[in-house]
Design an enzyme around this catalytic site. Sequence first.
Site, PDB file in Angstrom:
ATOM      1  N   LEU A   1      57.222 -51.300  85.859  1.00 62.80           N
ATOM      2  CA  LEU A   1      56.566 -51.921  84.940  1.00 62.80           C
ATOM      3  C   LEU A   1      55.579 -53.127  85.982  1.00 62.80           C
ATOM      4  CD1 LEU A   1      59.474 -53.258  82.755  1.00 62.80           C
ATOM      5  CD2 LEU A   1      57.703 -51.538  82.217  1.00 62.80           C
TER       6      LEU A   1
ATOM      7  N   HIS B   1      52.231 -54.268  81.425  1.00 62.48           N
ATOM      8  CA  HIS B   1      53.314 -54.018  80.503  1.00 62.48           C
ATOM      9  C   HIS B   1      53.865 -55.230  80.123  1.00 62.48           C
ATOM     10  CE1 HIS B   1      53.616 -50.297  83.075  1.00 62.48           C
ATOM     11  NE2 HIS B   1      53.751 -49.773  81.749  1.00 62.48           N
TER      12      HIS B   1
END
Length: 289
Positions: free
Chosen positions: A33, A37
């Site tokens: 991530l 995100h």
Amino acid sequence: MEIIRSIRAMQETARNIKERGLTIGFVPTMGALHQGHLSLIKRCKEENHVTVVSIFVNPIQFGPSEDYTRYPRDMEGDIEKLSALEVDILFFPEVKDIYPDDYKTYITVEDLSGKMCGAFRPGHFRGVATVVAKLFNIVKPDRAYFGQKDYQQTVVIRKMVEDLNFDVDIVVCPTIRERDGLAMSSRNLYLNEDERRAATLIYQVLKRAEEMVLSGESFDKVRDFMNKTLSAEPLIREIQYASLFHPERLEELSTGNISVYKEDSLILAAAVILGNARLIDNIVVDLTK
Ligand code: AMP
């Protein structure tokens, strides 16, 4: 944050949340991530009672010679980031549960899946549509959040949702960029220092192309400019496409310029191979202003 691995448990939890009259917002990801995100997750948290994030590196959306096995994975770092954002549920299923040995069902969004990236990644959007449909049936979201970074993906998913009557709102969020303009991507981790520097050219070319489009330059000239400028960068091994596209049909815009073009927007998009990374980026050019 609750971490759920079993499909049954996720479905039961989702059912309970809904029975309590709460809304579920969902952010599907493949992990590793980054701020791109996290921006989706923040938006999701603002608009829903419960936020579910999934991490699943979906084997069926990778071609046989693509990067499935070396795709970056960082579960510890991801859990830290998701906990810091106070995400309610992380759904982290296993491949063998999503695709058991006797798995048979796939979803193809015809036509749109073969355009743009689809022409270079056969089967990719079939894999994406299939896993997203499955995740929607498991997580039962009211709203699902996707990044404009993967423009074609948003078009394919919207069409699938419309055609198959999924009861979910698709929310598309802006592309988050590094300070020098490079679109954030888990695949940027593949770049060495020189490649990382060269990668900034992609967004620069898109921005310059946007100016050209808005100043009335012909689409042909804009496409030529994009391809010539990108091919002058020696670290770019291949330009898969660098062109102008229709925002819904995803067809390449051939001749003309904005004075004869009838739609409210057009897409400038590029996909290139730089070192070991396949990088994509796009700009939606708003023609209503
Ligand atoms: P991925 O983990 O690459 O499958 O991406 C999960 C979701 O995050 C997708 O909806 C992507 O479009 C979105 N996303 C990835 N990179 C960015 C970015 N730089 N800005 C905004 N959204 C992004």
